[in-house]
Design a protein around this motif. Structure first.
Motif, PDB file in Angstrom:
ATOM      1  N   ALA A  82      10.157  13.454  14.222  1.00 21.32           N
ATOM      2  CA  ALA A  82       8.852  12.536  14.102  1.00 21.32           C
ATOM      3  C   ALA A  82       8.296  11.965  15.231  1.00 21.32           C
ATOM      4  N   ARG A  83       7.199  12.768  15.962  1.00 23.31           N
ATOM      5  CA  ARG A  83       6.855  12.298  17.017  1.00 23.31           C
ATOM      6  C   ARG A  83       5.299  11.642  16.976  1.00 23.31           C
ATOM      7  N   ALA A  84       5.029  10.343  17.617  1.00 22.18           N
ATOM      8  CA  ALA A  84       3.753   9.923  17.658  1.00 22.18           C
ATOM      9  C   ALA A  84       2.674  10.804  18.288  1.00 22.18           C
ATOM     10  N   THR A  85       1.566  10.881  17.548  1.00 20.13           N
ATOM     11  CA  THR A  85       0.387  11.832  18.124  1.00 20.13           C
ATOM     12  C   THR A  85      -0.593  10.799  18.661  1.00 20.13           C
ATOM     13  N   THR A  86      -0.610   9.522  18.258  1.00 18.42           N
ATOM     14  CA  THR A  86      -1.390   8.683  18.599  1.00 18.42           C
ATOM     15  C   THR A  86      -0.588   7.279  18.855  1.00 18.42           C
ATOM     16  N   GLU A  87      -1.293   6.157  19.005  1.00 19.52           N
ATOM     17  CA  GLU A  87      -0.456   4.835  19.246  1.00 19.52           C
ATOM     18  C   GLU A  87      -0.077   4.453  17.730  1.00 19.52           C
ATOM     19  N   VAL A  88       1.321   4.132  17.568  1.00 20.80           N
ATOM     20  CA  VAL A  88       1.763   3.994  16.287  1.00 20.80           C
ATOM     21  C   VAL A  88       2.344   2.553  16.281  1.00 20.80           C
ATOM     22  N   ASP A  89       1.870   1.998  14.885  1.00 15.74           N
ATOM     23  CA  ASP A  89       2.592   0.783  14.895  1.00 15.74           C
ATOM     24  C   ASP A  89       3.303   1.023  13.368  1.00 15.74           C
ATOM     25  N   ALA A  90       4.641   0.444  13.417  1.00 10.75           N
ATOM     26  CA  ALA A  90       5.466   0.687  12.272  1.00 10.75           C
ATOM     27  C   ALA A  90       6.613  -0.316  11.945  1.00 10.75           C
ATOM     28  N   LEU A  91       6.823  -0.400  10.568  1.00 12.53           N
ATOM     29  CA  LEU A  91       8.107  -1.371  10.469  1.00 12.53           C
ATOM     30  C   LEU A  91       9.314  -0.259  10.233  1.00 12.53           C
ATOM     31  N   GLU A  93       2.560  15.860   8.713  1.00 11.93           N
ATOM     32  CA  GLU A  93       2.220  14.645   9.357  1.00 11.93           C
ATOM     33  C   GLU A  93       2.205  13.466   8.579  1.00 11.93           C
ATOM     34  N   ALA A  94       2.551  12.210   9.139  1.00 14.68           N
ATOM     35  CA  ALA A  94       2.315  10.908   8.328  1.00 14.68           C
ATOM     36  C   ALA A  94       1.390  10.027   9.026  1.00 14.68           C
ATOM     37  N   GLY A  95       0.524   9.478   8.186  1.00 14.72           N
ATOM     38  CA  GLY A  95      -0.260   8.316   8.582  1.00 14.72           C
ATOM     39  C   GLY A  95      -0.009   7.177   8.129  1.00 14.72           C
ATOM     40  N   CYS A  96      -0.841   6.243   8.137  1.00 17.94           N
ATOM     41  CA  CYS A  96      -1.174   4.966   7.809  1.00 17.94           C
ATOM     42  C   CYS A  96      -0.605   4.820   6.162  1.00 17.94           C
ATOM     43  N   ASN A  97       0.424   3.653   6.083  1.00 19.14           N
ATOM     44  CA  ASN A  97       0.690   3.424   4.627  1.00 19.14           C
ATOM     45  C   ASN A  97       1.655   4.637   3.956  1.00 19.14           C
ATOM     46  N   SER A  98       2.241   5.263   5.066  1.00 18.27           N
ATOM     47  CA  SER A  98       3.270   6.328   4.438  1.00 18.27           C
ATOM     48  C   SER A  98       4.760   5.904   5.073  1.00 18.27           C
ATOM     49  N   ILE A  99       5.565   6.438   4.238  1.00 18.99           N
ATOM     50  CA  ILE A  99       7.074   6.151   4.778  1.00 18.99           C
ATOM     51  C   ILE A  99       7.764   7.581   5.309  1.00 18.99           C
ATOM     52  N   LYS A 128       0.717  -1.330  -0.050  1.00 15.31           N
ATOM     53  CA  LYS A 128      -0.023  -0.076   0.064  1.00 15.31           C
ATOM     54  C   LYS A 128       0.972   1.258  -0.195  1.00 15.31           C
ATOM     55  N   VAL A 129       2.123   0.933   0.184  1.00 13.17           N
ATOM     56  CA  VAL A 129       3.219   2.279   0.207  1.00 13.17           C
ATOM     57  C   VAL A 129       3.252   2.433  -1.236  1.00 13.17           C
ATOM     58  N   CYS A 150      -0.225   1.909  11.252  1.00 19.81           N
ATOM     59  CA  CYS A 150      -1.266   2.494  11.817  1.00 19.81           C
ATOM     60  C   CYS A 150      -0.962   3.454  12.765  1.00 19.81           C
ATOM     61  N   GLY A 151      -1.797   4.489  12.710  1.00 22.29           N
ATOM     62  CA  GLY A 151      -1.542   5.735  13.686  1.00 22.29           C
ATOM     63  C   GLY A 151      -0.926   6.864  12.977  1.00 22.29           C
TER      64      GLY A 151
END
Length: 150
Positions: free
Chosen positions: A97-106, A75-81, A12-13, A57-58
């Protein structure tokens, strides 16, 4: 999360959407799954570029330092790099880059990122295409902004 699910998320990226799923499986396998709580930093401006992050996500705020403290510039959200440009240019992180919500990332290390690029020239083309579209969109936005203030 299963490896196949991570591959589907990577597809999706924009950089990875046309990449062979076997190559993406290798990328997902060599990447680390990381989680952040709101307020935690993925990286800060000036850090050495050691990895790129695919946001699964996040939401992440992108900030820059100013005389008035941190200023949100995007800001960056789901499916962004994020962080990949500094990897490619071998530069320190240009933003925080600071999480504003819970973030799951690779978290994709520099070595893994460059190995996948070297093994798959299509990624280089996708990165170039995506960068060109981003620059073009930014220039059009700047031109529209200038017209409004002329």
């Amino acid at each position: 999360m299963l490896l196949n699910e991570e591959v589907q998320l990577l597809r999706k990226v924009p950089y990875f959407c046309r990449v062979d799923p076997c190559k993406l499986k290798l990328l997902a396998f060599t990447s680390d799954r990381v989680c952040y709580e709101p307020g935690q930093y993925l990286f800060t401006q000036g850090d050495d570029s050691e990895a790129a992050y695919v946001i699964l996500c996040g939401k992440v705020d992108l900030l820059t330092d100013s005389s008035n403290g941190e200023v949100k510039i995007g800001e960056a959200g789901c499916n962004s790099i994020i962080g990949e440009m500094c990897l490619l240019s071998n530069a320190s992180q240009a933003v925080t880059a600071r999480a504003t919500t819970e973030v799951d990332a690779l978290r994709i290390t520099k070595d893994a990122f460059f190995k996948v690029i070297a093994d798959n020239p299509r990624i280089s083309m996708e990165i170039s295409r995506t960068l060109a579209e981003t620059i073009r969109g930014s220039r059009l936005s700047d031109m529209q902004h200038e017209k409004q203030h002329a």
